[in-house]
Design an enzyme around this catalytic site. Structure first.
Site, short mmCIF file in Angstrom:
data_model
loop_
_atom_site.label_atom_id
_atom_site.label_comp_id
_atom_site.label_asym_id
_atom_site.label_seq_id
_atom_site.Cartn_x
_atom_site.Cartn_y
_atom_site.Cartn_z
N SER A 251 0.81 -1.22 0.00
CA SER A 251 0.00 0.00 0.00
C SER A 251 0.84 1.27 0.00
O SER A 251 0.31 2.35 0.23
CB SER A 251 -0.96 -0.02 1.19
OG SER A 251 -0.25 -0.26 2.39
N GLY B 262 -1.29 -6.02 5.01
CA GLY B 262 -2.43 -6.92 5.05
C GLY B 262 -2.75 -7.42 6.44
O GLY B 262 -3.38 -8.46 6.61
N GLY B 263 -2.31 -6.70 7.47
CA GLY B 263 -2.45 -7.15 8.84
C GLY B 263 -3.87 -7.41 9.29
O GLY B 263 -4.11 -8.23 10.18
N GLU B 264 -4.85 -6.76 8.69
CA GLU B 264 -6.24 -6.97 9.08
C GLU B 264 -6.77 -8.32 8.59
O GLU B 264 -7.84 -8.75 8.98
CB GLU B 264 -7.14 -5.85 8.53
CG GLU B 264 -7.11 -4.59 9.36
CD GLU B 264 -5.83 -3.78 9.20
OE1 GLU B 264 -5.05 -4.05 8.26
OE2 GLU B 264 -5.61 -2.89 10.02
N TRP C 108 2.52 -0.82 6.39
CA TRP C 108 1.70 -0.43 5.25
C TRP C 108 1.94 0.98 4.73
O TRP C 108 1.35 1.37 3.73
CB TRP C 108 0.23 -0.68 5.52
CG TRP C 108 -0.37 -0.03 6.72
CD1 TRP C 108 -0.47 -0.57 7.97
CD2 TRP C 108 -0.98 1.25 6.79
NE1 TRP C 108 -1.09 0.31 8.82
CE2 TRP C 108 -1.43 1.44 8.12
CE3 TRP C 108 -1.19 2.27 5.87
CZ2 TRP C 108 -2.06 2.59 8.54
CZ3 TRP C 108 -1.83 3.42 6.29
CH2 TRP C 108 -2.27 3.57 7.61
N ASN D 182 -1.20 -2.30 13.55
CA ASN D 182 -1.75 -2.98 14.73
C ASN D 182 -1.52 -4.49 14.67
O ASN D 182 -1.35 -5.06 13.60
CB ASN D 182 -3.26 -2.70 14.83
CG ASN D 182 -4.00 -3.14 13.60
OD1 ASN D 182 -3.98 -2.44 12.59
ND2 ASN D 182 -4.65 -4.29 13.65
N ASP E 56 -6.24 0.14 17.20
CA ASP E 56 -5.81 0.36 15.81
C ASP E 56 -5.07 1.68 15.67
O ASP E 56 -5.18 2.37 14.66
CB ASP E 56 -7.02 0.30 14.86
CG ASP E 56 -6.60 0.10 13.41
OD1 ASP E 56 -5.43 -0.26 13.16
OD2 ASP E 56 -7.44 0.30 12.52
N ASP F 284 -1.81 1.90 15.47
CA ASP F 284 -0.68 1.64 14.59
C ASP F 284 0.57 2.42 15.03
O ASP F 284 0.58 3.07 16.07
CB ASP F 284 -1.01 1.98 13.14
CG ASP F 284 -2.07 1.06 12.54
OD1 ASP F 284 -2.39 0.03 13.15
OD2 ASP F 284 -2.57 1.37 11.45
#
Length: 184
Positions: free
Chosen positions: A16, A32-34, A98, A116, A158, A160
């Protein structure tokens, strides 16, 4: 010119932010942590696109150097799995870098921030959850994490820690100190 599939987007990975070029390598964060993936920082040879090194940004995962086309183990991020993560949650721990990284030529360090931890519900993962919501200083030649600073241990909000790290010289009573700052 080369084209490379970095990771499988169907598995939840993404990129990203724009990469940076340092010492003949294209360096990028893998996000892509989510989606239950483990964040990574990777270096690719700028000439041919070959992987040079990979550093996972969650404690417990093996980093790699690539020599003659073979991945060689290059130390576990944080030394061992499960120190600051409960059970097996470190295996899908998020901490994705990201946003873009920066490079300081004076200290010869890359700086990347991480997102996160995963899963989002912090009650499921007591502990600091290294290296999520952190700023990482990374050796650009090997991918080794030289130091880190975690702004939100066990981040359940979240928050981060991905904002870019800017290095600068700080004058303290005539003594120059190499320093870094980030807005968060």
């Amino acid at each position: 010119v080369w084209k490379k599939t970095v990771e499988d987007y169907k598995a939840g990975y993404s990129i990203s932010a724009a990469p940076i070029i340092v010492k003949g390598n294209v360096i990028t964060g893998i996000a892509g942590g989510e989606f239950g993936v483990v964040g990574k920082v990777r270096a690719y040879n700028a000439t041919n696109g070959d992987l040079v090194w990979e550093r996972p940004t969650v404690e417990g995962h093996m980093g790699y150097l690539v020599k003659d086309g073979k991945k060689l183990e290059n130390g576990i991020s944080g030394g061992a799995p499960g120190k600051t993560w409960p059970a097996d949650l470190w295996k899908t721990g998020g901490a994705a870098p990201w946003l873009g990284g920066t490079y300081d030529a004076d200290t010869d360090l890359l700086f990347f921030g991480t997102g996160n931890p995963s899963p989002w519900n912090s009650h499921l993962r007591p502990g600091d959850n290294y290296f999520s919501s952190s700023r990482l200083a990374i050796n650009p030649d090997t991918g080794e994490i030289v130091w880190h600073f975690q702004t939100t241990p066990n981040d359940g909000w979240d928050y981060d820690g991905v904002n870019e790290v800017i290095s600068f010289d700080y004058d303290d009573k005539g003594k120059t100190i190499k320093a870094a700052a980030t807005a968060d």
